[in-house]
Design a protein around this motif. Structure first.
Motif, PDB file in Angstrom:
ATOM      1  N   GLU A 130       0.585  -0.770   0.218  1.00 44.31           N
ATOM      2  CA  GLU A 130       0.101  -0.686   0.250  1.00 44.31           C
ATOM      3  C   GLU A 130       1.252   1.495   0.118  1.00 44.31           C
ATOM      4  OE1 GLU A 130      -3.628   1.706   3.467  1.00 44.31           O
ATOM      5  OE2 GLU A 130      -2.803   0.107   2.838  1.00 44.31           O
ATOM      6  N   ARG A 174       4.866   5.977  -5.012  1.00 48.57           N
ATOM      7  CA  ARG A 174       5.201   5.950  -6.536  1.00 48.57           C
ATOM      8  C   ARG A 174       4.649   6.918  -7.321  1.00 48.57           C
ATOM      9  NH1 ARG A 174       2.199   4.834 -10.899  1.00 48.57           N
ATOM     10  NH2 ARG A 174       0.472   3.905 -10.114  1.00 48.57           N
ATOM     11  N   LYS A 175       2.434   7.356  -6.887  1.00 49.40           N
ATOM     12  CA  LYS A 175       2.162   7.777  -7.313  1.00 49.40           C
ATOM     13  C   LYS A 175       2.813  10.157  -7.056  1.00 49.40           C
ATOM     14  CE  LYS A 175      -2.546   5.454  -6.573  1.00 49.40           C
ATOM     15  NZ  LYS A 175      -3.881   5.516  -5.754  1.00 49.40           N
ATOM     16  N   GLU A 185       2.733   1.641  -3.532  1.00 46.53           N
ATOM     17  CA  GLU A 185       1.805   2.633  -4.429  1.00 46.53           C
ATOM     18  C   GLU A 185       1.726   3.762  -3.654  1.00 46.53           C
ATOM     19  OE1 GLU A 185      -0.507   2.581  -7.701  1.00 46.53           O
ATOM     20  OE2 GLU A 185       1.248   1.441  -7.606  1.00 46.53           O
TER      21      GLU A 185
END
Length: 420
Positions: free
Chosen positions: A168, A174-175, A171
């Motif tokens: 979680e 990464r955004k 991710e």
């Protein structure tokens, strides 16, 4: 970078962050204790304080909770800086508060960091404050993030729980365009995977926290040379310009420009500590002499002619509200950029960021403590700024209350690529 490529004495600046009670101070205390960076009298003082609180063992968090109010409440309020070293590397560590009302101090601690250690309690997982600290790390262009999944002993050292949290978080990071994330399962209280590998998590094959800190690459991409002028030295037969190189290097003979006026000349002399040198590099404090009698004052920037920043009287910044006093559209403020301070007016507060969903709203005309938004300003004089993505030091500004002198907002010039 391999271990053999790391020079002895290499310096890493890092900051810890995370939600309240995730164990940041305990982790820092464990790191200092297990690397023998604690003086005997310090450790004895911690043992006494721990006994006074009815604890059987030394509370290592007290090694960093240095303020009296922190010791009494058992929380971290201020940024605590600690210095330690191993055979491989030297470290400057900023232990930042976890409480929401002290998020502004995380901005301070991470502003010069090359690595952020974001702690997560394995029982609670990713929470809102985790996201807020990760956003701040991304805004401040911290190139490396270590996710410390702490208190693994309280979830039975479960591999699947670690994998869930790490997935979680990765991710989410990464955004935000965070270039490097390493997740490490640990127990700061018991010492698992902090300095020594844990016998309870044989399923984990990665580095301990200290191994990662000792081997992570430092330096990053070189930034354009910037010398903010702090003081003009005048004598009968001498004029020099003193300041600290915030980035890059200067050499005698270099063609340079003075911003925001745009005067062009060349360097005829450089002194460091009163000694003439042929070249100087950040973060050295220097005195430079120029070939021509151009107008140079405190707050000007001396830069190579090939990378002259564009002077601007309208600034768009990502603002992090630090003060309890809100920032409002129409406010008259002082904008401090390197050594230059100019008057400005806030023209708009646009696109306030929701740190949980990474979405924005356009309805804001006020920025409250710990909120993040795009802020548009008009300055009374041109300011030679860089985009923060291009230069961390010369892309940063502070918004200051004209009347009280209090710092209101930390701003990063430009819009980051990941902004929604």
């Amino acid at each position: 970078m391999t271990t053999t490529e790391i020079a002895v004495g290499d310096l890493l600046r890092l900051a810890t962050a995370g939600s309240v009670d995730d164990g940041k101070s305990t982790l820092v205390g464990r790191l200092l204790h297990d690397t023998s960076a604690v003086m005997p009298d310090q450790l004895e003082a911690v043992r006494r304080a721990s006994r006074d609180r009815g604890l059987a063992d030394a509370d290592l968090a007290l090694l960093t909770d240095g303020l009296r109010a922190e010791r009494e409440q058992g929380i971290t309020i201020d940024v605590a800086y600690r210095y330690f070293a191993t055979a491989r590397r030297r470290f400057i560590l900023a232990d930042t508060p976890g409480h929401v009302q002290y998020t502004r101090n995380m901005v301070t601690g991470a502003s010069t960091a090359e690595l952020a250690v974001v702690l997560v309690d394995a029982r609670h997982g990713f929470v809102e404050q985790t996201g807020r600290h990760t956003v701040v790390s991304a805004l401040l262009r911290v190139p490396h993030v270590a996710l410390a999944v702490n208190k693994m002993d309280l979830v039975g050292y479960a591999e699947d729980r670690f994998a869930e949290i790490a997935g979680e978080f990765t991710e989410y990071a990464r955004k935000l365009g965070v270039p490097d994330v390493v997740a490490i399962p640990m127990s700061a209280l018991r010492g698992d995977n902090v300095v020594e590998p844990s016998p309870h998590m044989t399923w984990y094959a990665g580095p301990t926290l200290l191994e990662h800190l000792e081997t992570v690459p430092t330096g990053g991409e070189p930034e354009a040379t910037r010398l903010p002028v702090q003081y003009v030295l005048r004598a009968t037969d001498f004029r020099g310009y003193a300041g600290q190189l915030s980035s890059g290097m200067l050499r005698v003979g270099d063609p340079v420009a003075v911003s925001p006026a745009g005067h062009r000349t060349r360097i005829t002399g450089i002194e460091v500590g009163g000694t003439p040198v042929d070249e100087a590099f950040a973060p050295q404090s220097v005195v430079v002499r120029l070939a021509d009698a151009v107008d140079v004052a405190r707050g000007d920037l001396i830069t190579p002619v090939s990378t002259v920043p564009s002077p601007a009287e309208r600034l768009l910044v990502v603002g992090c509200q630090l003060a309890s006093r809100p920032l409002r559209v129409g406010d008259r403020v002082l904008v401090r950029h390197t050594t230059r301070t100019v008057r400005a007016v806030v023209e708009a507060i646009d696109e306030r960021l929701d740190v949980h969903s990474l979405s924005t709203d356009n309805a804001a005309d006020t920025l409250y403590t710990n909120e993040i938004a795009l802020v548009s300003m008009r300055t009374a004089e041109p300011v030679a700024v860089d985009p923060y993505e291009y230069n961390r030091h010369c892309g940063a500004v502070l918004l200051i209350d004209e009347a009280s002198g209090d710092t209101l907002t930390a701003g990063m010039v430009g819009v980051p690529p990941w902004w929604p």
